[in-house]
Design an enzyme around this catalytic site. Structure first.
Site, PDB file in Angstrom:
ATOM      1  N   TRP A   7       8.902   1.385 -14.229  1.00  0.00           N
ATOM      2  CA  TRP A   7       9.975   0.316 -13.887  1.00  0.00           C
ATOM      3  C   TRP A   7       9.472  -0.601 -13.326  1.00  0.00           C
ATOM      4  O   TRP A   7       9.661  -2.108 -13.588  1.00  0.00           O
ATOM      5  CB  TRP A   7      10.963   0.999 -13.142  1.00  0.00           C
ATOM      6  CG  TRP A   7      12.203   0.248 -13.045  1.00  0.00           C
ATOM      7  CD1 TRP A   7      12.473  -0.325 -11.873  1.00  0.00           C
ATOM      8  CD2 TRP A   7      13.370  -0.144 -14.124  1.00  0.00           C
ATOM      9  NE1 TRP A   7      13.516  -1.202 -12.073  1.00  0.00           N
ATOM     10  CE2 TRP A   7      14.047  -1.065 -13.228  1.00  0.00           C
ATOM     11  CE3 TRP A   7      13.486   0.227 -15.342  1.00  0.00           C
ATOM     12  CZ2 TRP A   7      15.076  -1.611 -14.179  1.00  0.00           C
ATOM     13  CZ3 TRP A   7      14.526  -0.307 -16.112  1.00  0.00           C
ATOM     14  CH2 TRP A   7      15.443  -1.309 -15.383  1.00  0.00           C
ATOM     15  N   TRP A   8       8.632  -0.695 -12.098  1.00  0.00           N
ATOM     16  CA  TRP A   8       8.134  -1.682 -11.144  1.00  0.00           C
ATOM     17  C   TRP A   8       7.449  -2.424 -12.319  1.00  0.00           C
ATOM     18  O   TRP A   8       7.231  -3.761 -12.062  1.00  0.00           O
ATOM     19  CB  TRP A   8       7.267  -0.995 -10.263  1.00  0.00           C
ATOM     20  CG  TRP A   8       8.198  -0.461  -8.890  1.00  0.00           C
ATOM     21  CD1 TRP A   8       9.547  -0.524  -8.827  1.00  0.00           C
ATOM     22  CD2 TRP A   8       7.982   0.213  -7.814  1.00  0.00           C
ATOM     23  NE1 TRP A   8       9.969   0.246  -7.706  1.00  0.00           N
ATOM     24  CE2 TRP A   8       8.759   0.711  -7.111  1.00  0.00           C
ATOM     25  CE3 TRP A   8       6.293   0.775  -7.494  1.00  0.00           C
ATOM     26  CZ2 TRP A   8       8.626   1.465  -5.872  1.00  0.00           C
ATOM     27  CZ3 TRP A   8       6.304   1.333  -6.353  1.00  0.00           C
ATOM     28  CH2 TRP A   8       7.323   1.652  -5.529  1.00  0.00           C
ATOM     29  N   TYR A  43      16.933 -10.155 -15.839  1.00  0.00           N
ATOM     30  CA  TYR A  43      17.153  -9.098 -14.658  1.00  0.00           C
ATOM     31  C   TYR A  43      18.373  -8.255 -15.036  1.00  0.00           C
ATOM     32  O   TYR A  43      18.375  -7.020 -15.013  1.00  0.00           O
ATOM     33  CB  TYR A  43      17.259  -9.649 -13.229  1.00  0.00           C
ATOM     34  CG  TYR A  43      17.418  -8.701 -12.177  1.00  0.00           C
ATOM     35  CD1 TYR A  43      16.063  -8.106 -11.741  1.00  0.00           C
ATOM     36  CD2 TYR A  43      18.430  -7.917 -11.850  1.00  0.00           C
ATOM     37  CE1 TYR A  43      16.136  -7.063 -10.916  1.00  0.00           C
ATOM     38  CE2 TYR A  43      18.389  -6.898 -10.912  1.00  0.00           C
ATOM     39  CZ  TYR A  43      17.139  -6.437 -10.259  1.00  0.00           C
ATOM     40  OH  TYR A  43      17.413  -5.483  -9.503  1.00  0.00           O
ATOM     41  N   TYR A 102      24.622   3.626  -5.955  1.00  0.00           N
ATOM     42  CA  TYR A 102      23.352   2.329  -5.777  1.00  0.00           C
ATOM     43  C   TYR A 102      24.215   1.443  -6.639  1.00  0.00           C
ATOM     44  O   TYR A 102      24.742   1.364  -7.610  1.00  0.00           O
ATOM     45  CB  TYR A 102      22.323   2.862  -6.524  1.00  0.00           C
ATOM     46  CG  TYR A 102      21.097   2.186  -6.308  1.00  0.00           C
ATOM     47  CD1 TYR A 102      20.986   1.130  -5.644  1.00  0.00           C
ATOM     48  CD2 TYR A 102      19.881   2.793  -7.046  1.00  0.00           C
ATOM     49  CE1 TYR A 102      19.790   0.379  -5.555  1.00  0.00           C
ATOM     50  CE2 TYR A 102      18.609   1.886  -6.867  1.00  0.00           C
ATOM     51  CZ  TYR A 102      18.656   0.713  -6.117  1.00  0.00           C
ATOM     52  OH  TYR A 102      17.469   0.190  -5.917  1.00  0.00           O
ATOM     53  N   HIS A 114      18.831  -4.163 -16.418  1.00  0.00           N
ATOM     54  CA  HIS A 114      19.734  -3.063 -15.665  1.00  0.00           C
ATOM     55  C   HIS A 114      20.901  -2.740 -16.387  1.00  0.00           C
ATOM     56  O   HIS A 114      21.769  -1.770 -15.923  1.00  0.00           O
ATOM     57  CB  HIS A 114      20.010  -3.737 -14.373  1.00  0.00           C
ATOM     58  CG  HIS A 114      18.767  -3.813 -13.591  1.00  0.00           C
ATOM     59  ND1 HIS A 114      17.846  -4.621 -13.750  1.00  0.00           N
ATOM     60  CD2 HIS A 114      18.493  -2.863 -12.215  1.00  0.00           C
ATOM     61  CE1 HIS A 114      17.096  -4.176 -12.779  1.00  0.00           C
ATOM     62  NE2 HIS A 114      17.230  -3.256 -11.880  1.00  0.00           N
TER      63      HIS A 114
END
EC number: 5.1.3.32
Length: 104
Positions: free
Chosen positions: A76-77, A18, A41, A22
């Site tokens: 992306w999802w 993960y 963010y 990112h």
């Protein structure tokens, strides 16, 4: 500016993956987020509970919600579904948090 916070989950064996995905996010995803009024963010990982805590400042709910319908967000999802629980539309399972304190 509207402050938002939400919680997501990450699979127990996917913490490092993960983080890798990112760092950095796709440039086109970053551009879409910024063009839709997203600022500051941040996502934090709670390794002990496999939770992701996210905070963001947005210019409007409408613009923020419109991100979901973009091609790059949809891709992306789909890219992330093997590292975190997802809904039927591939969006991450998430819960919005209620702000209870803020010190400007």
């Amino acid at each position: 500016m509207i402050r938002k916070a939400f919680v997501m989950q990450v699979n127990p064996d996917a913490h490092e993956e993960y983080q890798r995905r990112h760092n950095p996010i796709w440039p086109e995803l970053e551009a879409v987020l910024k063009s839709h009024g997203a600022h500051n963010y941040a996502i934090y990982l709670d390794k002990a509970r496999n939770l992701l805590f996210a905070t963001i400042e947005i210019e409007s709910e409408e613009r923020w919600n419109a991100v979901a319908s973009t091609d790059v967000c949809q891709r992306w999802w789909k890219y992330m579904i093997d590292v975190m629980p997802a809904n039927a539309d591939n969006s991450p399972v998430s819960s919005e948090l209620q702000e209870v304190f803020y010190l400007p």
